[in-house]
Design an enzyme around this catalytic site. Structure first.
Site, PDB file in Angstrom:
ATOM      1  N   LYS A   1      -6.808   9.911 -40.691  1.00  0.00           N
ATOM      2  CA  LYS A   1      -6.228  11.235 -40.901  1.00  0.00           C
ATOM      3  C   LYS A   1      -4.812  11.335 -40.293  1.00  0.00           C
ATOM      4  O   LYS A   1      -4.397  10.470 -39.537  1.00  0.00           O
ATOM      5  CB  LYS A   1      -7.166  12.310 -40.325  1.00  0.00           C
TER       6      LYS A   1
HETATM    7  C1  LIG Z   1     -12.575  13.045 -43.339  1.00  0.00           C
HETATM    8  C2  LIG Z   1     -13.139  14.269 -43.928  1.00  0.00           C
HETATM    9  C3  LIG Z   1     -14.168  14.992 -43.295  1.00  0.00           C
HETATM   10  C4  LIG Z   1     -14.918  14.463 -42.128  1.00  0.00           C
HETATM   11  O1  LIG Z   1     -14.155  14.224 -41.025  1.00  0.00           O
HETATM   12  P1  LIG Z   1     -14.802  13.436 -39.782  1.00  0.00           P
HETATM   13  O2  LIG Z   1     -13.864  13.741 -38.666  1.00  0.00           O
HETATM   14  O3  LIG Z   1     -14.819  11.990 -40.152  1.00  0.00           O
HETATM   15  O4  LIG Z   1     -16.147  13.985 -39.565  1.00  0.00           O
HETATM   16  C5  LIG Z   1     -14.537  16.202 -43.828  1.00  0.00           C
HETATM   17  N1  LIG Z   1     -13.970  16.683 -44.943  1.00  0.00           N
HETATM   18  C6  LIG Z   1     -13.011  15.996 -45.599  1.00  0.00           C
HETATM   19  C7  LIG Z   1     -12.407  16.599 -46.822  1.00  0.00           C
HETATM   20  C8  LIG Z   1     -12.583  14.758 -45.124  1.00  0.00           C
HETATM   21  O5  LIG Z   1     -11.656  14.065 -45.805  1.00  0.00           O
END
Ligand SMILES: *Cc1c(COP(=O)(O)O)cnc(C)c1O
Length: 405
Positions: free
Chosen positions: A202
């Site tokens: 991210k």
């Molecule tokens: C990555 C992601 C999540 C989950 O995030 P984590 O921190 O890995 O739990 C939730 N929603 C979307 C749209 C994502 O891309």
């Protein structure tokens, strides 16, 4: 960017007849010396789990987005679950979201016992079609979880208006949307609850991690308590000088707290987030310019709702103009040393969801059509302009030229 952050992938090379060129990986995290030093400082401090650095990270994050409160959690998935739990979503409820998302968005609804109800995305975009939300509302509907796909803000005014009229809560899945803005307001300040992800890929990463923001003190307290076994407030202080051995369990809670080791990384990632976004925007501009002449490629929408966080750069192929499929394009790009991905395989195509809810591919035709044509191209701050122009775009052009109808 100093070269000491290079990964093994940098040294994976592909032979294409003209010699070897480094593999352009789909993603690389950008960790600087500041993050490393802060982690070492944390390790030496004697306080490893949730403590002073997490408190500092929460304060800095709340200040950055402009929310009253921020509660750090160990993933966005955990944060979404807590947001639903804190607003008393349970087995008698339905929660509306989009099929065009990662599994986390729907599975957290199932954790509470509630049922996820999907609403298709816009015809020429990636976000939930707000005009179709009201049709999906039933007496059981309790919440809406919009997803700001790729970092492009959803039409929050329309969503909040629907929520007000039907007495629903709104929990934003802002996993892609750190630094995004909706008409001048940062994502994280608009709905009752917003949840961010700091997963490794991210825009802001702590390896694993997440943050829940809200302007409601009671909700913040509840999320915090639920993130640590339902303990009474500031229970983490119980091993510090200021703390006491005594605590009480107030609710059924979870173990979702973020460690100080992770917050140490987050503090410095946050300090650089605006620069990261500038870098991403420059690369997006370059992609847009250099791909514009290709009629086989549809560029991602920039949206009109405010500032895009550009977590992903997702193009759609006009496969009717090509002799090969999207999957074959991905394979050919990989053969030429270009890493790509697909965001997302819609929820209703996965075996678990198909069998549990009887969803069929044609139930959400826009999500299906978009998925079948989408390719996410590499986009991260330490990419150089020549990576975009001379590697990714040049290779994509070559693959398209060779396979035009
Ligand atoms: C990555 C992601 C999540 C989950 O995030 P984590 O921190 O890995 O739990 C939730 N929603 C979307 C749209 C994502 O891309």
């Amino acid at each position: 960017m100093p070269s000491d952050t290079a990964t093994t992938e940098d040294f994976l090379t592909k032979t294409n007849g003209e010699g070897t060129r480094p593999f352009v990986s789909f993603h690389k995290p950008l960790i600087g010396q500041e993050e490393i030093d802060e982690v070492v400082d944390t390790l030496r401090s004697g306080w490893l789990t949730t403590g002073p650095k997490t408190q500092k990270f929460e304060k800095a994050f709340a200040q950055y987005v402009g929310s009253e409160f921020a509660v750090a959690v160990n993933s966005c998935t955990a944060g979404l679950h807590l947001a639903l739990a804190a607003t008393n979503v349970g087995p008698e409820h339905e929660v509306i979201t989009t099929p065009y998302t990662f599994a986390a968005t729907a599975e957290v609804v199932l954790y509470t016992g509630a049922k996820p109800v999907l609403v298709d995305i816009e015809r020429d975009g990636f976000n939930i079609d707000v005009n179709k939300i009201e049709r999906a509302i039933t007496p059981k509907t309790r919440a809406i979880i919009p997803v700001h796909f790729a970092g492009q803000p959803c039409d929050m005014e329309a969503i909040l208006d629907i929520a007000r009229r039907h007495n629903l809560t709104v929990i934003e899945d802002a996993a892609h949307a750190v630094a995004a803005e909706y008409h001048g307001k940062k994502i994280g300040t608009i709905s009752p609850l917003t949840v961010f992800s700091f997963y490794a890929t991210k825009n802001l990463t702590t390896g694993e991690g997440g943050m829940v923001t809200t302007n409601d003190r009671a909700l913040a307290d509840r999320v915090r308590s639920l993130s640590l076994h339902g303990l009474s407030r500031d229970a983490w202080k119980r091993y510090s000088k200021a703390g006491s051995w005594y605590y009480e369990i107030l609710h059924l809670g979870y173990k979702y707290n973020l460690t100080d080791i992770q917050s140490a990384i987050g503090l410095h990632q946050l300090a650089k987030i605006e620069k990261f976004l500038d870098d991403r925007r420059r690369l997006v501009e370059l992609y847009d310019q250099s791909l514009a002449e290709l009629p086989e490629v549809m560029l991602p929408p920039h949206g009109t709702n405010g500032r895009h966080a550009w977590h992903l750069y997702v193009v759609r192929l006009r496969t009717d103009k090509l002799r090969i499929s999207r999957d074959e394009v991905i394979t050919k790009l990989a053969e030429q040393g270009i890493g790509t991905s697909v965001h997302f395989i819609p929820l209703h195509l996965h075996p678990f969801y198909r069998t549990t809810f009887g969803w069929a591919p044609g139930d959400f035709p826009n999500a299906l059509r978009t998925y079948e044509s989408a390719i996410s191209l590499p986009l991260y701050p330490q990419m150089e302009p020549h990576d975009v122009r001379d590697r990714v775009v040049a290779t994509l052009k070559q693959v398209i030229h060779e396979n035009r109808r």
